[in-house]
Design a protein around this motif. Sequence first.
Motif, PDB file in Angstrom:
ATOM      1  N   THR A  30     -13.740   3.299   9.961  1.00 66.54           N
ATOM      2  CA  THR A  30     -14.385   4.550  10.389  1.00 66.54           C
ATOM      3  C   THR A  30     -14.590   5.483   9.207  1.00 66.54           C
ATOM      4  N   LEU A  31     -13.574   5.588   8.354  1.00 65.44           N
ATOM      5  CA  LEU A  31     -13.672   6.468   7.195  1.00 65.44           C
ATOM      6  C   LEU A  31     -14.673   5.939   6.189  1.00 65.44           C
ATOM      7  N   GLU A  32     -14.654   4.630   5.958  1.00 68.33           N
ATOM      8  CA  GLU A  32     -15.574   4.036   4.986  1.00 68.33           C
ATOM      9  C   GLU A  32     -17.013   4.089   5.482  1.00 68.33           C
ATOM     10  N   LEU A  33     -17.196   4.059   6.801  1.00 65.33           N
ATOM     11  CA  LEU A  33     -18.533   4.152   7.375  1.00 65.33           C
ATOM     12  C   LEU A  33     -19.164   5.504   7.051  1.00 65.33           C
ATOM     13  N   ASN A  34     -18.322   6.503   6.891  1.00 67.19           N
ATOM     14  CA  ASN A  34     -18.813   7.839   6.532  1.00 67.19           C
ATOM     15  C   ASN A  34     -18.998   8.009   5.029  1.00 67.19           C
ATOM     16  N   GLY A  35     -18.807   6.939   4.266  1.00 74.48           N
ATOM     17  CA  GLY A  35     -19.027   6.978   2.830  1.00 74.48           C
ATOM     18  C   GLY A  35     -17.825   7.340   2.005  1.00 74.48           C
ATOM     19  N   ASP A  36     -16.643   7.406   2.622  1.00 77.27           N
ATOM     20  CA  ASP A  36     -15.440   7.774   1.889  1.00 77.27           C
ATOM     21  C   ASP A  36     -14.662   6.538   1.440  1.00 77.27           C
ATOM     22  N   GLN A  37     -13.981   6.681   0.330  1.00 79.38           N
ATOM     23  CA  GLN A  37     -13.039   5.670  -0.120  1.00 79.38           C
ATOM     24  C   GLN A  37     -11.622   6.217   0.052  1.00 79.38           C
ATOM     25  N   ILE A  38     -10.699   5.327   0.342  1.00 81.00           N
ATOM     26  CA  ILE A  38      -9.338   5.753   0.632  1.00 81.00           C
ATOM     27  C   ILE A  38      -8.364   5.087  -0.341  1.00 81.00           C
ATOM     28  N   GLU A  39      -7.435   5.895  -0.861  1.00 79.55           N
ATOM     29  CA  GLU A  39      -6.269   5.345  -1.545  1.00 79.55           C
ATOM     30  C   GLU A  39      -5.033   5.860  -0.811  1.00 79.55           C
ATOM     31  N   VAL A  40      -4.041   5.000  -0.677  1.00 84.16           N
ATOM     32  CA  VAL A  40      -2.814   5.363   0.024  1.00 84.16           C
ATOM     33  C   VAL A  40      -1.663   5.286  -0.967  1.00 84.16           C
ATOM     34  N   LEU A  41      -0.988   6.399  -1.162  1.00 87.17           N
ATOM     35  CA  LEU A  41       0.169   6.451  -2.058  1.00 87.17           C
ATOM     36  C   LEU A  41       1.442   6.501  -1.225  1.00 87.17           C
ATOM     37  N   PHE A  42       2.274   5.491  -1.397  1.00 88.57           N
ATOM     38  CA  PHE A  42       3.597   5.484  -0.784  1.00 88.57           C
ATOM     39  C   PHE A  42       4.615   5.861  -1.855  1.00 88.57           C
ATOM     40  N   ILE A  43       5.461   6.831  -1.558  1.00 92.48           N
ATOM     41  CA  ILE A  43       6.502   7.235  -2.504  1.00 92.48           C
ATOM     42  C   ILE A  43       7.838   6.807  -1.926  1.00 92.48           C
ATOM     43  N   ASN A  44       8.416   5.772  -2.517  1.00 93.77           N
ATOM     44  CA  ASN A  44       9.710   5.281  -2.057  1.00 93.77           C
ATOM     45  C   ASN A  44      10.813   6.193  -2.593  1.00 93.77           C
ATOM     46  N   ASP A  45      11.427   6.941  -1.684  1.00 89.28           N
ATOM     47  CA  ASP A  45      12.404   7.961  -2.064  1.00 89.28           C
ATOM     48  C   ASP A  45      13.826   7.393  -2.003  1.00 89.28           C
ATOM     49  N   GLY A  46      14.051   6.329  -2.789  1.00 88.19           N
ATOM     50  CA  GLY A  46      15.388   5.749  -2.864  1.00 88.19           C
ATOM     51  C   GLY A  46      15.820   5.050  -1.588  1.00 88.19           C
ATOM     52  N   SER A  47      14.897   4.371  -0.906  1.00 91.57           N
ATOM     53  CA  SER A  47      15.238   3.683   0.342  1.00 91.57           C
ATOM     54  C   SER A  47      16.313   2.623   0.104  1.00 91.57           C
ATOM     55  N   ARG A  48      17.190   2.490   1.107  1.00 89.79           N
ATOM     56  CA  ARG A  48      18.274   1.510   1.013  1.00 89.79           C
ATOM     57  C   ARG A  48      18.057   0.319   1.952  1.00 89.79           C
ATOM     58  N   ASP A  49      16.941   0.313   2.680  1.00 89.07           N
ATOM     59  CA  ASP A  49      16.651  -0.820   3.561  1.00 89.07           C
ATOM     60  C   ASP A  49      15.576  -1.693   2.907  1.00 89.07           C
ATOM     61  N   GLY A  50      14.766  -2.350   3.697  1.00 92.39           N
ATOM     62  CA  GLY A  50      13.749  -3.243   3.142  1.00 92.39           C
ATOM     63  C   GLY A  50      12.410  -2.588   2.894  1.00 92.39           C
ATOM     64  N   SER A  51      12.370  -1.255   2.866  1.00 91.14           N
ATOM     65  CA  SER A  51      11.082  -0.563   2.708  1.00 91.14           C
ATOM     66  C   SER A  51      10.387  -0.922   1.398  1.00 91.14           C
ATOM     67  N   LEU A  52      11.130  -0.920   0.299  1.00 91.17           N
ATOM     68  CA  LEU A  52      10.514  -1.187  -1.000  1.00 91.17           C
ATOM     69  C   LEU A  52       9.962  -2.603  -1.062  1.00 91.17           C
ATOM     70  N   GLY A  53      10.675  -3.575  -0.483  1.00 96.91           N
ATOM     71  CA  GLY A  53      10.169  -4.942  -0.443  1.00 96.91           C
ATOM     72  C   GLY A  53       8.851  -5.033   0.302  1.00 96.91           C
ATOM     73  N   GLN A  54       8.739  -4.329   1.419  1.00 96.12           N
ATOM     74  CA  GLN A  54       7.485  -4.315   2.164  1.00 96.12           C
ATOM     75  C   GLN A  54       6.374  -3.661   1.357  1.00 96.12           C
ATOM     76  N   LEU A  55       6.702  -2.588   0.653  1.00 93.61           N
ATOM     77  CA  LEU A  55       5.686  -1.900  -0.150  1.00 93.61           C
ATOM     78  C   LEU A  55       5.189  -2.788  -1.289  1.00 93.61           C
ATOM     79  N   ARG A  56       6.081  -3.557  -1.887  1.00 91.92           N
ATOM     80  CA  ARG A  56       5.660  -4.475  -2.948  1.00 91.92           C
ATOM     81  C   ARG A  56       4.681  -5.519  -2.413  1.00 91.92           C
ATOM     82  N   GLU A  57       4.935  -6.003  -1.207  1.00 96.38           N
ATOM     83  CA  GLU A  57       4.025  -6.978  -0.599  1.00 96.38           C
ATOM     84  C   GLU A  57       2.668  -6.336  -0.290  1.00 96.38           C
ATOM     85  N   LEU A  58       2.688  -5.095   0.158  1.00 98.82           N
ATOM     86  CA  LEU A  58       1.430  -4.415   0.474  1.00 98.82           C
ATOM     87  C   LEU A  58       0.552  -4.254  -0.761  1.00 98.82           C
ATOM     88  N   VAL A  59       1.167  -3.954  -1.895  1.00 99.94           N
ATOM     89  CA  VAL A  59       0.401  -3.792  -3.137  1.00 99.94           C
ATOM     90  C   VAL A  59      -0.299  -5.101  -3.512  1.00 99.94           C
TER      91      VAL A  59
END
Length: 329
Positions: A30-59
């Motif tokens: 929907t956003l790209e249809l309107n001509g916009d580009q999106i970047e998503v910044l995730f800031i891992n604030d010292g997570s102690r669970d599996g959040s950082l592992g998931q973020l690495r896979e997303l990249v």
Amino acid sequence: MALISLVFPIFNEEAVLPVLIARLEALLPTLELNGDQIEVLFINDGSRDGSLGQLRELVQTRSWVRVLSFSRNFGHQVAVTAGMHHARGAAVVLLDADLQDPPELLPEMIRLWRDEGWEVVYGKRRSREGETAFKLLTAAIFYKTLQRLTSVAIPENTGDFRLMDRKVVDALNTMGEQHRFLRGMAAWVGFKQHALEYDRPARAAGETKYPFRKMFKLAMDAITGFSYAPLKLSRDLGIFIALAAIAYGVVQAARYAIAPNSFEPGWTSIIVVLSLLSGVQLVTLGLIGEYIGRIYDEVKGRPLYLLSEKLGFRDEDPSQSQSTNSRPS
């Protein structure tokens, strides 16, 4: 075409990340249809669970994802600040990862920014699903108190959920204070601001990252960061008690002069007065200590945060992947 940066602070959000990504991927066409580009910044604030592992896979699988990972937990407000420091978009949107800030509001926020010229579009909560009566009551008291104590008009029932034009983000990035209250800072910089009302849903998954202790600290940062009223209150209270003590002394002296034989000195009044004065002195010293402590933190000049990893920053020098971010000059 405009680049829109979405900033998500992440602290132990392993359970909610898959839901968040699914919602974002449904929204991107929907956003790209309107001509916009999106970047998503995730800031891992010292997570102690599996959040950082998931973020690495997303990249690895999504080109629009970028990740900053702190060396330890520095707090929500600092994580959002780091996102603003690294966001490249013409507009930057701050959202919580728990989906209480619905990403589906993004098209309307972008429209208000682009078509109507608003430089800040902030979410104003019409209702707050899933929150306790105690939290709603304390939030209402906090905002009413803040309105009375500060000269900056900080809107009620708002959080950090907002879209900001690049000029607003650049202004905020020049502000390097350690104890940050971003919704107050965003109000302080001014610019053209518009409220977008919405019904705030319950957290999609996981547990709240803002227990009472952190909420109290945020409230103290807000009050001490935007008002000298507590110091003035201590001064006024001291003057009032001093005058009351003088008046009490005059009354007692008059009683003794009129009827010295009936005057019965007692320990109760002495203990009450001493206890009251001691309490006022300790409260006053505590308030002064809060301000001095913040001065001490500012004088040390430490960086707001330290990065251990930068992922997905493909257009930057790889040698900068391990970096330290100091305050903006």
